[in-house]
Design a protein around this motif. Structure first.
Motif, short mmCIF file in Angstrom:
data_model
loop_
_atom_site.label_atom_id
_atom_site.label_comp_id
_atom_site.label_asym_id
_atom_site.label_seq_id
_atom_site.Cartn_x
_atom_site.Cartn_y
_atom_site.Cartn_z
N SER A 77 4.31 9.95 4.08
CA SER A 77 3.35 8.81 4.20
C SER A 77 4.22 7.68 4.92
O SER A 77 3.45 6.62 5.41
CB SER A 77 2.85 8.20 2.68
OG SER A 77 4.16 7.73 2.24
N THR A 88 2.33 8.97 8.49
CA THR A 88 1.00 8.61 8.64
C THR A 88 0.25 8.42 7.26
O THR A 88 0.69 8.77 6.06
CB THR A 88 0.25 10.18 8.97
OG1 THR A 88 -1.21 9.99 9.07
CG2 THR A 88 0.42 11.16 8.07
N ARG A 89 -0.90 7.95 7.29
CA ARG A 89 -1.55 7.41 6.16
C ARG A 89 -2.96 8.47 5.89
O ARG A 89 -3.50 8.28 4.74
CB ARG A 89 -2.03 6.10 6.16
CG ARG A 89 -1.09 5.02 6.29
CD ARG A 89 -0.12 4.64 5.56
NE ARG A 89 -0.79 4.28 4.14
CZ ARG A 89 -0.09 4.28 2.97
NH1 ARG A 89 1.12 4.67 3.00
NH2 ARG A 89 -0.52 3.95 1.83
N ARG A 90 -2.94 9.49 6.65
CA ARG A 90 -4.08 10.43 6.35
C ARG A 90 -3.66 11.64 5.42
O ARG A 90 -2.89 12.35 5.77
CB ARG A 90 -4.49 10.96 7.86
CG ARG A 90 -5.38 10.08 8.66
CD ARG A 90 -5.62 10.90 9.89
NE ARG A 90 -6.37 12.12 9.82
CZ ARG A 90 -6.71 12.48 10.85
NH1 ARG A 90 -6.39 12.26 11.98
NH2 ARG A 90 -7.19 13.94 10.89
N SER A 91 -4.21 11.57 4.51
CA SER A 91 -3.95 12.64 3.32
C SER A 91 -4.07 14.19 4.15
O SER A 91 -3.52 14.93 3.36
CB SER A 91 -4.74 12.50 2.12
OG SER A 91 -6.29 12.37 2.39
N GLU A 145 -5.68 4.12 3.14
CA GLU A 145 -5.01 2.95 3.01
C GLU A 145 -4.89 2.06 1.79
O GLU A 145 -3.91 1.63 1.19
CB GLU A 145 -5.31 1.97 4.18
CG GLU A 145 -4.32 0.84 4.45
CD GLU A 145 -3.20 1.51 5.14
OE1 GLU A 145 -2.05 0.82 4.71
OE2 GLU A 145 -3.08 1.90 6.26
N ALA A 188 5.00 -2.60 2.58
CA ALA A 188 4.06 -2.26 3.62
C ALA A 188 4.17 -3.04 4.77
O ALA A 188 4.31 -2.85 6.05
CB ALA A 188 2.60 -2.17 3.28
N SER A 208 5.60 -1.97 8.57
CA SER A 208 4.74 -2.13 9.57
C SER A 208 5.46 -2.69 10.89
O SER A 208 4.71 -2.33 12.19
CB SER A 208 3.59 -2.96 9.11
OG SER A 208 4.00 -4.36 9.13
N GLN A 236 4.51 7.90 -3.91
CA GLN A 236 3.47 7.65 -2.99
C GLN A 236 2.21 7.29 -3.29
O GLN A 236 1.48 7.74 -4.27
CB GLN A 236 3.65 8.66 -1.85
CG GLN A 236 3.20 9.95 -2.18
CD GLN A 236 1.51 10.21 -2.13
OE1 GLN A 236 1.12 9.87 -1.03
NE2 GLN A 236 1.14 11.13 -2.79
N VAL A 287 -0.80 7.68 -1.38
CA VAL A 287 -2.10 8.54 -0.61
C VAL A 287 -2.24 9.66 -1.43
O VAL A 287 -1.23 10.50 -1.77
CB VAL A 287 -1.35 8.96 0.75
CG1 VAL A 287 -2.50 9.75 1.58
CG2 VAL A 287 -0.88 7.73 1.66
#
Ligand code: ZN
Lengths: 194, 210
Positions: free
Chosen positions: A43, A46-49, A107, A126, A130, B62, B64
């Protein structure tokens, strides 16, 4: 290495041995034991599960295939995280420029039980992360999150220890400059609040 | 009393020591030294508080959502039916990656009988096998990797349909080398058809490097 680390590594080695003989139950145990760690580690990339799951499965697929070739030069966890790191970079190259599907982007989705205090801490983190490069975020996660040593991180990222030191140093300087000083401050409120 | 340069050195040392102290991998002596320094250095104390908060924040689970059970089911399904996965990857990964995936699959599941049969056919052919690296392959030769689930009869039919013959393989990445059985060299069309044929994991032209 603490005693708990040594025990965990012994268990992991036993699981790899059973996996190399085709034992799926051992794979399932290893999968569950690493899932949380790998999710959090990935994570940071990437934030894409959907991508996170794909990378975890690529990583454990390779682990399953190569279980018999693990010679124990490092801890099992170092080996597996190294595989995940390389699979993660590959996935970033493949998916980096894809349009992001809203469903896959999480997100702002937090577990319902997530307390406000955690939420603030996450926002704070975060904000700091970032500003970092992907490799700097990875080093921060490996050292502060997963608790790896400089030598471990060098093995995982396949680079000299000096490079790891430099990444850690620069990441820390950036974080110090980005994150508010906290000495004695109450937890930070969201900026939008009065 | 310490000189300013010593204080600077101490602060640098403290800065370096913080992460390891926080993750409990520092020795007792290192910890004690750091605590002593923090007790007398405001700047390092504030940095250490930031570092502690960083460690706390990083350690949160986490956020996500990724379903562990669903993921595990998909991985086990992939191990049971590796060909679907390889087919999915075909569209987006390089030849080398695909070949390596294929090699792993072929080794894992084995197409022993098929391989042995093809190998003996190949050795009867006019051409030599891939292992003889010095012999240049004919123009139009292709590497083809069939599914491990493909039946021998289907493979034979496929070769016949496309007027192909096996001249070598499987090589170290599980690929068979095939050429047109009538000696023609126009294989671009055949290649396209092979790629869309069910049961063919991959089909690539052989790069001829004389
Ligand atoms: Zn200091």
């Amino acid at each position: 290495m603490t005693e708990a680390d040594i025990d965990a590594d012994a268990t992991d080695r036993m699981l790899l041995q059973r996996m190399s003989a085709g034992d799926r139950a051992a794979l399932a145990v290893l999968y569950r034991s690493y899932h949380g760690r790998l999710c959090r580690f990935l994570s940071r990339l990437t934030r894409r599960s959907d991508v996170i799951e794909e990378v975890i499965n690529d990583c454990l697929w390779i682990t399953w295939q190569k279980a018999g070739t693990f010679h124990g030069d490092s801890r099992v966890s170092t080996w597996i995280i190294g595989i995940a790191y390389r699979c993660g970079l590959k996935a970033l190259r493949q998916h980096g420029d894809e349009p992001v599907d809203d469903d896959a982007l999480s997100e702002d989705r937090f577990p319902a039980h997530c307390p406000d205090e955690d939420r603030e801490l996450r926002d704070w983190l975060a904000k700091g992360l970032s500003r970092l490069s992907a490799d700097q975020r990875v080093v921060i996660e490996l050292v502060y999150g997963l608790g790896h040593t400089l030598d471990d991180v060098a093995v995982i990222m396949q680079c000299p220890v000096g490079t790891v030191k430099a990444r850690l140093f620069h990441a820390r300087v950036k974080l110090r400059n980005t994150l508010p000083a906290l000495a004695g401050d109450p937890p930070i409120r969201k900026e939008s609040m009065p | 009393m310490k000189l300013p340069t010593d204080i600077g050195k101490d602060c640098a040392r403290a800065w370096d020591a913080m992460p390891w102290s926080l993750q409990n991998s520092a020795t007792r002596d290192q910890d004690e030294w750091l605590n002593q320094h923090l007790a007398q250095c405001e700047a390092c104390r504030s940095e250490f508080e930031l570092q502690s908060r960083l460690r706390l924040a990083i350690s949160l689970p986490q956020d996500v959502p990724v379903d562990v059970d669903a993921g595990l089911r998909r991985l086990l399904a992939r191990i049971d039916a590796p060909d679907t996965r390889a087919a999915r990857q075909r569209s987006r990964t390089s030849w080398v990656t695909r070949a390596l995936v294929a090699a792993v699959l072929v080794q894992a599941i084995g197409i022993g009988v098929l391989g042995a049969r093809l190998w003996s056919e190949a050795s009867q052919a006019d051409y030599r096998t891939l292992s003889q690296a010095s012999a240049p392959l004919p123009t139009g030769a292709m590497h083809v990797v069939p599914d491990d689930t493909m039946k021998l009869a289907d493979w034979d039919t496929l070769l016949h349909t496309f007027r192909l013959q096996v001249i070598g393989g499987p090589n170290e990445v599980g690929a068979y080398t095939v050429v047109a059985s009538d000696g023609s060299t126009s294989s671009r069309d055949t290649l396209q058809k092979l790629r869309t044929t069910h049961g063919i994991r991959l089909a690539e032209p052989v790069a001829n490097t004389p």
